[in-house]
Design a protein around this motif. Structure first.
Motif, mmCIF file in Angstrom:
data_model
loop_
_atom_site.group_PDB
_atom_site.id
_atom_site.type_symbol
_atom_site.label_atom_id
_atom_site.label_comp_id
_atom_site.label_asym_id
_atom_site.label_seq_id
_atom_site.Cartn_x
_atom_site.Cartn_y
_atom_site.Cartn_z
ATOM 1 N N GLN A 19 -12.047 0.942 10.772
ATOM 2 C CA GLN A 19 -11.966 -0.316 11.507
ATOM 3 C C GLN A 19 -13.265 -1.101 11.326
ATOM 4 O O GLN A 19 -14.357 -0.581 11.548
ATOM 5 C CB GLN A 19 -11.737 -0.048 12.995
ATOM 6 C CG GLN A 19 -11.474 -1.306 13.785
ATOM 7 C CD GLN A 19 -11.222 -1.023 15.255
ATOM 8 O OE1 GLN A 19 -11.805 -0.120 15.834
ATOM 9 N NE2 GLN A 19 -10.349 -1.816 15.857
ATOM 10 N N LYS A 29 -10.243 -5.458 12.290
ATOM 11 C CA LYS A 29 -9.065 -5.120 11.479
ATOM 12 C C LYS A 29 -9.302 -3.774 10.807
ATOM 13 O O LYS A 29 -10.437 -3.347 10.581
ATOM 14 C CB LYS A 29 -8.821 -6.188 10.401
ATOM 15 C CG LYS A 29 -8.446 -7.541 10.943
ATOM 16 C CD LYS A 29 -6.963 -7.699 11.070
ATOM 17 C CE LYS A 29 -6.625 -9.105 11.529
ATOM 18 N NZ LYS A 29 -5.545 -9.693 10.811
ATOM 19 N N TYR A 111 -1.317 0.089 13.298
ATOM 20 C CA TYR A 111 -2.660 -0.488 13.223
ATOM 21 C C TYR A 111 -2.605 -1.891 12.644
ATOM 22 O O TYR A 111 -1.755 -2.194 11.816
ATOM 23 C CB TYR A 111 -3.559 0.390 12.346
ATOM 24 C CG TYR A 111 -3.840 1.745 12.956
ATOM 25 C CD1 TYR A 111 -5.021 1.977 13.661
ATOM 26 C CD2 TYR A 111 -2.936 2.793 12.827
ATOM 27 C CE1 TYR A 111 -5.277 3.215 14.216
ATOM 28 C CE2 TYR A 111 -3.193 4.038 13.378
ATOM 29 C CZ TYR A 111 -4.365 4.237 14.074
ATOM 30 O OH TYR A 111 -4.625 5.468 14.628
ATOM 31 N N GLU A 112 -3.544 -2.731 13.050
ATOM 32 C CA GLU A 112 -3.620 -4.097 12.530
ATOM 33 C C GLU A 112 -4.534 -4.101 11.304
ATOM 34 O O GLU A 112 -5.754 -4.189 11.412
ATOM 35 C CB GLU A 112 -4.148 -5.046 13.605
ATOM 36 C CG GLU A 112 -4.044 -6.487 13.209
ATOM 37 C CD GLU A 112 -4.499 -7.440 14.304
ATOM 38 O OE1 GLU A 112 -4.621 -8.630 13.983
ATOM 39 O OE2 GLU A 112 -4.737 -7.015 15.444
ATOM 40 N N GLU A 115 -4.849 -8.339 5.977
ATOM 41 C CA GLU A 115 -3.660 -8.899 5.340
ATOM 42 C C GLU A 115 -3.547 -8.477 3.879
ATOM 43 O O GLU A 115 -2.461 -8.273 3.369
ATOM 44 C CB GLU A 115 -3.657 -10.414 5.468
ATOM 45 C CG GLU A 115 -3.438 -10.920 6.882
ATOM 46 C CD GLU A 115 -4.693 -10.896 7.768
ATOM 47 O OE1 GLU A 115 -5.784 -10.483 7.288
ATOM 48 O OE2 GLU A 115 -4.579 -11.261 8.947
#
Length: 125
Positions: A19, A29, A111-112, A115
Motif C-alpha cells: 500500500q 492505493k 483492495y483498491e 488503475e
C-alpha cells in the motif's frame, strides 16, 4: 515512454501486495512491488533493484507474465511489465510502504489497486 516493472511474489498460496503512503501520488492505493526502469537497465535488473530498495530482499530474475501500455489521466503513457519472481533470499520487510500484506489471490479484488494494475488483476489473478 517510461517503463515500470511490477513483481509478482507468491508464497504459500498468497501474493505480496503493497500500500502506497498517504503523501505519495495515488495515496493509499495498493500495488505490486516495483518501480521505474532506469536508463540502461533491463526490466529484470530494475525489479531486482526495486525489491532490494523496497523490501530488503535479493531476488532471482523474474519471468515476464505480461506487458501493456497504460495512460493515467493527464499523464504520458507508461509501459507496465509484470514479472513473476520465483525465488528470493531474505524475508520481505516493509521499507517504504504504508503496509505490505501477503494476501490470497481470491481476496485481491477487495483492495483498491492502482488503475494501471487492474487489467493485470482481471486477466492474471
Amino acid at each position: 515512454m517510461t517503463t515500470v516493472v511490477a513483481g509478482i511474489l507468491e508464497r504459500d498460496g498468497r501474493v505480496l501486495i503493497c500500500q502506497r503512503k498517504a503523501d505519495q501520488a495515488h495515496p493509499l492505493k495498493w500495488e505490486f512491488p516495483g518501480g521505474k526502469v532506469e536508463p540502461g537497465e533491463s526490466p529484470e535488473a530494475a525489479l531486482a533493484r526495486e525489491l532490494r530498495e523496497e523490501l530488503g530482499i535479493e531476488s532471482g530474475p523474474g519471468s515476464q507474465v505480461t506487458r501493456y501500455e497504460f495512460t493515467y489521466p493527464g499523464k504520458n503513457p507508461i509501459l507496465l511489465i509484470f514479472l513473476a519472481v520465483a525465488d528470493w533470499q531474505g524475508d520481505a520487510e516493509n521499507l517504504i510502504f504504508e503496509r505490505i500484506v501477503w494476501e490470497q489471490r481470491a481476496r485481491l479484488q477487495e483492495y483498491e489497486f492502482l488503475e494501471g494494475d487492474l487489467p493485470f488483476l482481471a486477466s492474471h489473478l
